[in-house]
Design a protein around this motif. Sequence first.
Motif, PDB file in Angstrom:
ATOM      1  N   VAL A 189       0.829  -1.202   0.000  1.00 57.10           N
ATOM      2  CA  VAL A 189       0.000   0.000   0.000  1.00 57.10           C
ATOM      3  C   VAL A 189       0.868   1.257   0.000  1.00 57.10           C
ATOM      4  CG1 VAL A 189      -1.666   1.346   1.349  1.00 57.10           C
ATOM      5  CG2 VAL A 189      -1.990  -1.106   1.054  1.00 57.10           C
ATOM      6  N   LEU A 192       1.813   2.000  -3.436  1.00 56.31           N
ATOM      7  CA  LEU A 192       0.690   2.565  -4.188  1.00 56.31           C
ATOM      8  C   LEU A 192       0.512   4.045  -3.870  1.00 56.31           C
ATOM      9  CD1 LEU A 192      -1.982   2.359  -5.869  1.00 56.31           C
ATOM     10  CD2 LEU A 192      -3.115   1.732  -3.715  1.00 56.31           C
ATOM     11  N   LEU A 193       0.549   4.383  -2.596  1.00 56.50           N
ATOM     12  CA  LEU A 193       0.251   5.755  -2.176  1.00 56.50           C
ATOM     13  C   LEU A 193       1.405   6.716  -2.424  1.00 56.50           C
ATOM     14  CD1 LEU A 193      -1.655   5.130   1.189  1.00 56.50           C
ATOM     15  CD2 LEU A 193      -2.568   5.337  -1.130  1.00 56.50           C
ATOM     16  N   VAL A 199      -3.698  11.900   0.026  1.00 51.80           N
ATOM     17  CA  VAL A 199      -4.434  10.706   0.434  1.00 51.80           C
ATOM     18  C   VAL A 199      -5.633  11.138   1.282  1.00 51.80           C
ATOM     19  CG1 VAL A 199      -4.319   8.545   1.717  1.00 51.80           C
ATOM     20  CG2 VAL A 199      -2.331   9.332   0.412  1.00 51.80           C
ATOM     21  N   LEU A 203      -9.090   7.259   4.196  1.00 46.49           N
ATOM     22  CA  LEU A 203      -8.262   6.140   3.767  1.00 46.49           C
ATOM     23  C   LEU A 203      -7.155   5.893   4.785  1.00 46.49           C
ATOM     24  CD1 LEU A 203      -7.250   3.950   1.901  1.00 46.49           C
ATOM     25  CD2 LEU A 203      -6.250   5.702   0.416  1.00 46.49           C
ATOM     26  N   LEU A 207      -6.608   2.413   6.844  1.00 43.53           N
ATOM     27  CA  LEU A 207      -5.340   1.673   6.870  1.00 43.53           C
ATOM     28  C   LEU A 207      -4.836   1.522   8.295  1.00 43.53           C
ATOM     29  CD1 LEU A 207      -3.623   3.273   3.752  1.00 43.53           C
ATOM     30  CD2 LEU A 207      -4.648   0.986   3.924  1.00 43.53           C
ATOM     31  N   GLU A 420      -9.206   4.771  -3.377  1.00 38.08           N
ATOM     32  CA  GLU A 420      -9.630   3.939  -2.253  1.00 38.08           C
ATOM     33  C   GLU A 420      -9.896   2.501  -2.710  1.00 38.08           C
ATOM     34  OE1 GLU A 420     -11.868   6.936   0.823  1.00 38.08           O
ATOM     35  OE2 GLU A 420     -12.802   6.672  -1.146  1.00 38.08           O
ATOM     36  N   GLN A 422      -8.440   1.062  -5.221  1.00 41.63           N
ATOM     37  CA  GLN A 422      -7.120   0.473  -5.493  1.00 41.63           C
ATOM     38  C   GLN A 422      -6.439   0.024  -4.206  1.00 41.63           C
ATOM     39  OE1 GLN A 422      -5.592   3.851  -8.081  1.00 41.63           O
ATOM     40  NE2 GLN A 422      -4.614   2.113  -9.084  1.00 41.63           N
ATOM     41  N   ALA A 423      -6.564   0.820  -3.159  1.00 47.54           N
ATOM     42  CA  ALA A 423      -5.939   0.464  -1.884  1.00 47.54           C
ATOM     43  C   ALA A 423      -6.545  -0.823  -1.332  1.00 47.54           C
ATOM     44  CB  ALA A 423      -6.096   1.602  -0.875  1.00 47.54           C
ATOM     45  N   THR A 426      -5.356  -3.702  -3.377  1.00 49.62           N
ATOM     46  CA  THR A 426      -3.956  -4.007  -3.073  1.00 49.62           C
ATOM     47  C   THR A 426      -3.848  -4.846  -1.801  1.00 49.62           C
ATOM     48  OG1 THR A 426      -3.180  -1.994  -4.163  1.00 49.62           O
ATOM     49  CG2 THR A 426      -1.701  -2.993  -2.539  1.00 49.62           C
TER      50      THR A 426
END
Length: 441
Positions: A189, A192-193, A199, A203, A207, A420, A422-423, A426
């Motif tokens: 993650v 990704l971020l 962000v 989100l 996390l 979000e 995508q997270a 992932t």
Amino acid sequence: MTDSAAAGENATDVAEDVARLARDAAAAARNGELDQAAAIYHILLQIVPRDVGALTFLGMRAFQQGDYETSKKLMLRAVEAQPESATLQQNLGMTYHAAGDRRHALKCFETAIALKPDFALAYFYVGQVLQEMKRLPEAIAAYRKGAGLNPQLAKAHLNEGSPPLIRELARRAEQAFEQHKLNLQKQAVQRLLASAGEVPPRLNRFLEQQFERATPDYTHPLQRPSFHFYPGLTSRPWFERNEFDWIPAFEAAFPAIRDELAAVIQKPEAMRPYVAHSGYTPEEWRELAGSADWNSYHLLRGGEPIAEHCEQCPRTAAALEQVPLVQAQGHAPEAFFSILAPGAHIPPHFGLANTKLAIHLPLIVPPDCGIRVGEETRGWREGECLIFDDSFEHEAWNKSEETRCVLICEVWNPELTPLERQAIQTLIKTADNFHRYFDTN
């Protein structure tokens, strides 16, 4: 009497004394008279210094009393007397480990496995030592090997009747497995971020919940998803058809889908109980476990199409391709005909997450059927979708004398942004890869 005869008689007397002492010691141990048993075994060792039974008892007793040096000396003598015993090698490894000598402990546990390749407990001890040595991937591989050999051992931490040492081993194995998975998810993650720019705060909160195992701040008393709760999404059990621009095209396929369903239900052997039998079936699902009262016919399962079923229902498969289904490696999309028998009741339960919505396209709906989501009950109307957040408590029933059939699939909660989604993908993909690797190696 000759000298040889006398020697033979003396040897017989010694053997009888040894057998008697061994019997008396074992009886004392069975009766819980451990001090008495230890005293007898000490006498026995004066006669037979390499008696494995005496060495093992005294070595384990010293271990239990925290005298690891004495335990180690006795266990070493036992192993020297019987080097091919996997159990003795493991016992010696336990003593080395308790004394803080991980290197020798690991060698003993690995020797035990070499002597007995199906020695599940020894694999768990290997995992424990490797975990303490910060060799986490190797530790998990050892734990998983042991769990594969003895699944009940892997669940010992859930059984209060298991010995404390075994429960602790199983707990460590579970903790190591989850921690390594979380570490990999966090790294994935973060990658990704790193290129995502700003962000969303919710989100970050999500996390934090995932990585810190924090209890979510639920916003509705009837919303308790069993997998994860995404903060900041509107808590609403029902959504309306006019909120989704793809609904009309999907509903237009209703006649074709119902025709294909009609052919499917003529082949009950192709269907499967939606709730499978399991050794860990929750209490609320016991009545439906393995029951045809709630059958399913999947076209998509675990993110993959079931080719034979899609070939049997090509127009249904084509209609599903036009729906923005949830995509999550190893888990979604899923789509299936849900077939509820006359008189059947699906008990109140919670779905996995509030990040997705359940879509019901009713195909065959007799009277006296209904579904409750949260505090509101609705009925199905053939050809008109019902859309709801199944992270709310929900239940369904068929009080009629006919079968009720619905096509079920899932889409993303529309409030989620692409980042979000995508997270979440992932996290799920990383976990799926993790399980695939360790469950097959």
